[in-house]
Design a protein around this motif. Structure first.
Motif, PDB file in Angstrom:
ATOM      1  N   PHE A 188       0.869  -1.190   0.000  1.00 16.86           N
ATOM      2  CA  PHE A 188       0.000   0.000   0.000  1.00 16.86           C
ATOM      3  C   PHE A 188       0.896   1.226   0.000  1.00 16.86           C
ATOM      4  O   PHE A 188       2.065   1.156   0.370  1.00 16.86           O
ATOM      5  N   ASN A 189       0.357   2.341  -0.431  1.00 19.54           N
ATOM      6  CA  ASN A 189       1.122   3.574  -0.583  1.00 19.54           C
ATOM      7  C   ASN A 189       1.157   4.312   0.750  1.00 19.54           C
ATOM      8  O   ASN A 189       0.170   4.938   1.157  1.00 19.54           O
ATOM      9  N   LEU A 190       2.254   4.244   1.470  1.00 21.07           N
ATOM     10  CA  LEU A 190       2.358   4.804   2.823  1.00 21.07           C
ATOM     11  C   LEU A 190       2.455   6.329   2.822  1.00 21.07           C
ATOM     12  O   LEU A 190       1.878   6.992   3.699  1.00 21.07           O
ATOM     13  N   GLN A 191       3.145   6.890   1.831  1.00 22.56           N
ATOM     14  CA  GLN A 191       3.431   8.326   1.884  1.00 22.56           C
ATOM     15  C   GLN A 191       2.165   9.189   1.936  1.00 22.56           C
ATOM     16  O   GLN A 191       2.053  10.064   2.811  1.00 22.56           O
TER      17      GLN A 191
ATOM     18  N   TRP B 167       6.855  -5.510   8.392  1.00 22.02           N
ATOM     19  CA  TRP B 167       6.867  -4.745   9.653  1.00 22.02           C
ATOM     20  C   TRP B 167       6.256  -3.362   9.463  1.00 22.02           C
ATOM     21  O   TRP B 167       5.496  -2.883  10.299  1.00 22.02           O
ATOM     22  N   ILE B 168       6.582  -2.713   8.333  1.00 26.96           N
ATOM     23  CA  ILE B 168       6.032  -1.377   8.067  1.00 26.96           C
ATOM     24  C   ILE B 168       4.512  -1.441   7.980  1.00 26.96           C
ATOM     25  O   ILE B 168       3.797  -0.628   8.577  1.00 26.96           O
ATOM     26  N   GLU B 169       4.010  -2.427   7.229  1.00 28.50           N
ATOM     27  CA  GLU B 169       2.554  -2.534   7.062  1.00 28.50           C
ATOM     28  C   GLU B 169       1.857  -2.794   8.387  1.00 28.50           C
ATOM     29  O   GLU B 169       0.833  -2.186   8.716  1.00 28.50           O
TER      30      GLU B 169
ATOM     31  N   ARG C   1      -8.040   2.313   4.512  1.00 30.07           N
ATOM     32  CA  ARG C   1      -7.460   2.482   3.174  1.00 30.07           C
ATOM     33  C   ARG C   1      -6.265   1.556   2.982  1.00 30.07           C
ATOM     34  O   ARG C   1      -6.080   0.921   1.926  1.00 30.07           O
ATOM     35  N   ALA C   2      -5.418   1.475   4.008  1.00 30.86           N
ATOM     36  CA  ALA C   2      -4.252   0.583   3.927  1.00 30.86           C
ATOM     37  C   ALA C   2      -4.687  -0.872   3.802  1.00 30.86           C
ATOM     38  O   ALA C   2      -4.129  -1.643   2.997  1.00 30.86           O
TER      39      ALA C   2
END
Length: 1047
Positions: A9-12, A69-71, A89-90
């Motif tokens: 997914f687009n984190l920014q 881990w980020i997700e 959304r994520a």
């Protein structure tokens, strides 16, 4: 170095939606999220993370951490921060990535088999576990938006203490409460701005965090402000109005109705015609109905019968709500408690001394302190007082009235710069704002949309100055909508609307007269019952009648204001009751209104027509208001006071020991105002009557009042003191009365009259004493003290009426009294010994006194056990030709028909008696017959006889035809009035020819109760004896028998 992580997914863009505070929270979440070597390529650069913005943070994480881990950390952080919208959304993007990978039958390149298995498990959790259905996800997104738009920045912290406290009172929110069943309707009630809506929305936020998930699977939120603009619809359309795409899921929701919570926010803001909420109730959720019908159906459980309702409302709307809901649980939301307000002041002011001084000033004004339960009002007060203190100004006058505080706050926000002209540019905006406020008050509207502005001719650009100064605010989540920061601010500007003085403004008021009432309607009782916001507007309007305040508003806004409103205020608020006295509550409100003005000449004009006032002082502010008005009241003749417990604390022994200093200090704050109130005896020569009833005073307050009464050249004639504390007050008053030439009537009642008789002797012995009427009730004294008082009566020549009701005089005291009655200089003409614990023994002394005393004309011996023997002894004295007694009350003295024999003989001997009361004695029909024989004699001078109850059984036993008794007693006798009550019987003249007797009727039927048959009988009797006077005496069982013979 390993390649950057590839996220699904687009984190920014998600991180860039976080504001500065939220971004800080997210970074804190990252630091606390567990680290694992399998998920990290290297240690996190904490210094870089701390300084990074959203875009930079996304780059740092992708560069240094594994994608899994980020997700996991990002979604966990969004959930913890209540950013459900970002979390969902994520998750949506993760599901799409998982589906795509499964369709292509290949996992993304992770480099390690172990990492792939973990990644797949992570996708599977979001894709196939079905943690939440689409409906719940959509609701959570919506509720998060509602919560985000609920509060201004920083306001959440103010309300947190309120929501946490009162949430624990709601059964389904408190796990410590015993398990149900609980009421399925909860009503949060409280004044404006105390946190009702915030609490309701916090419950929705809790649900998005799964804190209420076990109790409710679905929650629906309905804002009554918004419902006013919705036309007919189905119940499904109503509860899903913000997400119509989910209407198809309603059947599934209904299947779990016990797991539904429906929040109806702001019931008091519904604007529907009377009766609209209780008509055409419907149970079909697919049927289209007007919104009032749908709401009524929800309230009455015809729709969603097993669902739980949470309703918020202001208290004034409860009367209608109670008719709609069944057995609700009411939770009172009080907002900031005193400790919360104090804590708020300490946080707002940097200086503790300033904070506590400001807090004490606010607390000294009861009305202002009550408004401070709303956090926004506390902000207004703190903002205003801090600005003054920072300038070195004294803030005390600002808190003197509520008007002065709000005036200072408003004007301080628009303070013109030095050497600049008055704010001409603010003329149009302030007129627009006042029009908006007044129309909103009268239509009970607090949120204004574009249609409202267009209808009133208000331009959005005109509101900008007040938006910039936090007087008006945009309603978040409602495009183009505005509201005042608090109802009290709206009420203040509504009051300004009435003093805008140019011809243009007057025409503007006239053009909106259908929606905005005039001053007469503003003070109308009927309008105030319908609209509880009107009284505060009236208070502010009185406050704005002050010319100094008017000039300050003119200077600030550059507009013309009128002072002509003063005469209208006097006409419709003060002088509207000129022909009848105000009620206690009415007088209290008049004083509050006049105090708000702080203009002495205006108050003098208002108080000029008051001649009689009754006051009940319940708080310190009541004393403050009353003192301000009464010291300007020049024509007052009669005043009644009742001072409740808690105002004067000096003698309050119920408080904790050791707090005497604190109590005295508190009294020192209120005593100057009490002195002003008491000064009316010096400034006003007209008071002739003073009553202090059931009052809690103190040594100091009594001393001040007595000093004013003793030193002033007043014309006080009648004083009534009833049940006063402290007990020493009676002594102080007696000392003050000594030598008062104008005092003619004195009543001392109460069980705390300790040692009052010696001082009364001094009063009566004083050469200037002109006391004519003395009543001592429930007084305890020794025989010696009674004897001293009676000796003074041989000297005093002014006292003619003496009432010893309920005094423990006993037979010994009467013996001493009779010695005085036999003295040639005794001037007593009327004497009451009611309920003085006398027996037959006293009658011998009284009989001998009646033989000698030729001045005594009225004697009351009611409620003493004299018996027939006592009556015989009295008749011996009454039979002497020199006895001049005219009225004798033997009410409830244990007399039977035997006693009537003695009285009958007396009445036939041409006795001086003209009035005889034998009420509540068991004389029976025999005694009545005996008296009738005497009444027929021409030598009988009796004009007024009050008889006793006669039962039906006795009349039947004696077989005395009523028609014969009526002719003998009511028609043929030379008396003006006979009052006889019948118990369980009524005479029926239609059966007179059948030798009619009394028949059973009502349980207790008095001859004076005017039903049709009895009225016809009385008219017949009156026709046969034109000299007969028929009196209505319905209250004779409640009034003292002596009251019929008192002066």
């Amino acid at each position: 170095m390993a390649s950057p992580a590839q996220l699904d997914f687009n984190l920014q863009p998600l991180l860039e939606e976080l504001d500065q505070d939220e971004l800080g929270q997210f970074k804190s979440m990252l630091r606390s999220f567990p680290l694992h070597k399998a998920f990290h390529q290297q240690e996190l650069p904490h210094m870089e993370i701390e300084q990074a913005n959203g875009k930079q943070l996304a780059e740092i994480l992708i560069k240094n951490c594994h994608s899994y881990w980020i997700e996991m950390a990002a979604i966990h952080g969004f959930d913890k921060m209540n950013r459900v919208d970002l979390s969902e959304r994520a998750k949506d993007e993760l599901r799409e990535a998982a589906l795509k990978s499964l369709r292509e039958r290949k996992p993304p390149s992770l480099g390690k088999k172990k990492s792939w298995s973990l990644k797949f498990a992570w996708w599977y959790f979001f894709f196939s576990k079905d943690k939440e259905d689409k409906f719940r996800i959509t609701l959570k997104k919506k509720f998060w938006e509602i919560w985000k738009n609920n509060l201004n920045p920083g306001a959440a912290e103010n309300f947190r203490v309120i929501t946490q406290r009162y949430k624990m009172l709601i059964p389904f929110c408190n796990p410590k409460m015993l398990t149900g069943p609980f009421p399925d309707t909860v009503v949060l009630r409280g004044p404006a701005g105390v946190g009702k809506t915030t609490l309701a929305k916090e419950l929705m936020r809790d649900w998005t965090q799964d804190n209420l998930a076990k109790t409710f699977k679905y929650i629906f939120y309905l804002s009554c402000k918004e419902l006013n603009h919705i036309g007919p619809c189905t119940c499904a359309e109503l509860i899903t109005k913000d997400y119509p795409e989910l209407q198809h899921a309603i059947p599934d929701v209904l299947a779990q109705s016990r797991k539904i919570l429906i929040i109806i926010d702001g019931f008091d803001e519904l604007r529907f015609p009377p009766g609209a909420l209780i008509s055409d109730i419907c149970g079909d959720w697919k049927k289209q109905k007007p919104v009032p019908v749908l709401l009524s159906s929800l309230f009455m459980k015809k729709m969603f019968p097993n669902a739980t309702l949470l309703i918020t409302t202001r208290p004034w709307a409860l009367r209608e709500l109670r008719f709609l809901v069944e057995r609700p649980l009411f939770v009172d939301i009080e907002g900031f408690l005193e400790v919360d307000r104090r804590e708020y002041f300490l946080k707002h002011f940097q200086d503790e001394d300033q904070a506590l001084r400001a807090f004490d000033l606010m607390r000294s004004n009861t009305a202002l302190f009550s408004l401070g339960s709303a956090p926004m009002v506390c902000w207004v007060v703190c903002t205003c007082l801090k600005l003054q203190m920072d300038k070195g100004e004294d803030p005390t006058p600002t808190c003197q009235t509520t008007t002065s505080l709000f005036l200072r706050f408003i004007c301080s926000q628009f303070m013109p710069a030095p050497d600049s002209c008055p704010g001409q540019c603010l003329q149009a905006p302030v007129k627009a704002l006042c029009l908006l406020a007044a129309e909103g008050v009268w239509t009970q509207t607090s949120v204004f949309d574009g249609e409202d502005l267009e209808r009133l001719g208000v331009k959005e650009c005109e509101l900008s100055p007040f938006l910039d100064k936090n007087i008006l605010q945009k309603v978040k989540g409602c495009e183009g909508c505005y509201s005042f920061i608090h109802l009290s601010v709206q009420q203040f500007f509504a009051a300004i609307f009435y003093v805008l003085g140019s011809e243009e403004e007057k025409e503007d008021r006239e053009s909106h007269r259908e929606d905005i009432g005039n001053i007469q309607k503003l003070f109308s009782k009927e309008e105030r019952l319908k609209n509880p916001s009107l009284p505060q507007v009236g208070y502010f309007l009185f406050g704005l009648s002050n010319e100094k305040r008017t000039r300050e508003l003119e200077t600030t806004f550059g507009c013309q204001l009128s002072i002509d409103v003063k005469q209208e205020l006097l006409r419709w608020k003060v002088k509207s009751n000129e022909n009848k006295p105000f009620s206690v509550m009415g007088m209290k409100e008049v004083f509050y209104c006049l105090y708000e003005s702080q203009e002495e000449e205006f108050v003098k004009d208002a108080m000029a027509h008051f001649k009689e006032i009754s006051l009940k002082l319940k708080s310190e502010m009541d004393v403050v208001h009353a003192s301000f008005c009464l010291k300007h009241c020049q024509n007052l003749e009669k005043i009644s006071l009742k001072i409740e417990k808690g105002i004067f604390l000096e003698n309050d022994t119920s408080l904790e020991s050791g707090s005497q200093v604190e109590r005295s200090q508190k009294d020192q704050r209120i005593l100057p105002f009490w002195m002003d109130l008491c000064s009316m005896f010096g400034s006003n020569k007209n008071p002739i009557f003073l009553e202090i009833d059931r009052s809690f005073l103190s040594d100091s307050s009594v001393r001040i009042l007595c000093e004013q009464m003793a030193s002033a050249t007043h014309n006080l004639q009648k004083v009534v003191l009833n049940d006063i504390l402290p007990a020493s007050a009676y002594r102080d008053f007696c000392l003050a009365f000594s030598g008062q030439e104008t005092l003619t009537h004195l009543t001392l009642q109460g069980s705390c009259q300790n040692d009052v008789l010696p001082l009364l002797c001094e009063v009566l012995r004083h050469p200037k004493c002109d006391l004519q009427y003395l009543r001592l009730e429930s007084c305890s004294a020794t025989t010696q003290q009674w004897g001293d008082l009676f000796l003074v009566l041989e000297i005093n020549q002014s006292l003619t009426y003496l009432n010893f009701t309920a005094d423990e005089l006993l037979d010994e005291g009467v013996k001493l009294l009779c010695t005085t009655l036999r003295h040639p200089r005794c001037s007593l003409q009327r004497l009451s010994l009611e309920n003085c614990h006398l027996t037959e023994a006293s009658c011998k002394d009284l009989s001998s006194a009646l033989i000698i005393n030729q001045k005594l004309t009225h004697l009351c011996l009611a409620k003493n056990e004299l018996g027939d023997g006592g009556v015989q002894l009295l008749c011996e004295g009454l039979s002497y030709p020199d006895c001049k007694l005219q009225a004798l009350v033997l009410w409830n003295c244990g007399i039977t028909d035997s006693g009537c024999n003695h009285l009958s003989k007396l009445l036939q001997q041409k006795s001086s008696l003209t009035h005889l009361d034998l009420g509540l004695n068991h004389i029976g029909i025999t005694g009545l017959n005996i008296l009738c024989e005497a009444l027929k004699e021409p030598t009988c001078n009796l004009k007024h006889l009050r008889g006793s109850s006669v039962s039906v059984v006795e009349l039947h036993t004696q077989q005395l035809p009523v028609c014969q008794w009526r002719r003998a007693v009511l028609c043929s006798l030379p008396i003006q009035m006979i009052l006889v009550s019948f118990n369980q019987g009524v005479y029926c003249p239609q059966r007179q020819q059948q030798s009619c007797y009394l028949r059973p009727a009502a349980p207790r039927l008095n001859i004076n109760e005017s039903d049709a048959q009895m009225q016809k009988l009385l008219e017949e009797v009156k026709g046969s004896n034109p000299q007969l006077t028929i009196e209505n005496d319905k209250l004779r069982f409640q009034k003292s028998p002596w009251s019929h013979f008192s002066c």
